[in-house]
Write an enzyme that holds these catalytic residues in place. Sequence first.
Site, PDB file in Angstrom:
ATOM      1  CB  CYS A  93      -3.791  10.902   3.051  1.00  0.00           C
ATOM      2  SG  CYS A  93      -3.468  10.229   1.410  1.00  0.00           S
ATOM      3  CB  CYS A 132      -2.656  12.749   0.241  1.00  0.00           C
ATOM      4  SG  CYS A 132      -3.934  11.536  -0.125  1.00  0.00           S
ATOM      5  CG  ASP A 133      -1.216  15.521   2.897  1.00  0.00           C
ATOM      6  OD1 ASP A 133      -1.514  16.055   1.812  1.00  0.00           O
ATOM      7  OD2 ASP A 133      -2.040  15.303   3.805  1.00  0.00           O
TER       8      ASP A 133
END
Length: 301
Positions: free
Chosen positions: A131, A134-135
């Site tokens: 992701c 996300c990261d």
Amino acid sequence: MYDILIIGAGPAGLTAALYAARAGKSVAIYEQLTPGGQIINSPDVANHPGFVSISGAELTMNMVEAATAAGAELHYNKVTGADLQGDVKTLTLDSGETVQGRAVILANGVTRRTLDVPGETEFVGRGVSYCATCDGGFYKGRSVAVVGGGNTALDDALYLCSICESVTLIHRREGFRGSETTLKKLRQRENLHLMLNYVPTAITGADKVEALELKSVTTGETKQIAVDGVFIAIGSVPDNEAFSGIALKNGFIDSGESCKTALPGVFAAGDTRHKELRQLVTAESDGAVAATAAVQYVDSL
């Protein structure tokens, strides 16, 4: 006892919850991770009617707010078992609890494919991610690789190009399956590097990812590139084997455009369903169709 139980809080499940709740039914949604499904990973959704541009996260939160404001309940539990026979359906949750409903909508989506190469599992959370939104922030100003050739991979690469020093996009073929519009934007990024006709063979490092080993699919040549992170975006697979009695096509639920499965009171919506086009708007359409059919089924009992 609920009127309608929904497995999955992606666009299909949240739309279904909105429609069912607005029809006056008691609705519970069960989501094992984060609402939004795959769309949560997109930093820029530009093909949804009503928005010139909106992030997947913002769109998801809007959908959650609409569904819960209408009266639907959102629970964060993994469904580990399902008895879908009879007039009363029973779901078993990872907590050991069971919940019952008169109808069930399967909107569980799909799971991400993995590379299955040495180092992938070992470095999850330490340089390996599925992701980018996300990261990606953890890799600001650093060098990363994105593996894949579809829309998710292109979107991930474009997003990472805006925050990383260097982004290497690796694809096993010469051409891409993703959006030409996104690809055109990517080619204008000076910090993007393309490695076509290569496949990853190993992810290496000490305590964290330090390098990605690659092999040419045309010549067999091997090489290693230094990266701080590897973002894997090579597609998804359905996970429907747990639903006994449901007819499948290549692992996807066979429900037809009516979203009705072969089991009375059980409906399928979104990417989990066998269909020609898997897009945000078609998932939402499925949710509306499935919810309407589920409401009619509950009313008939």
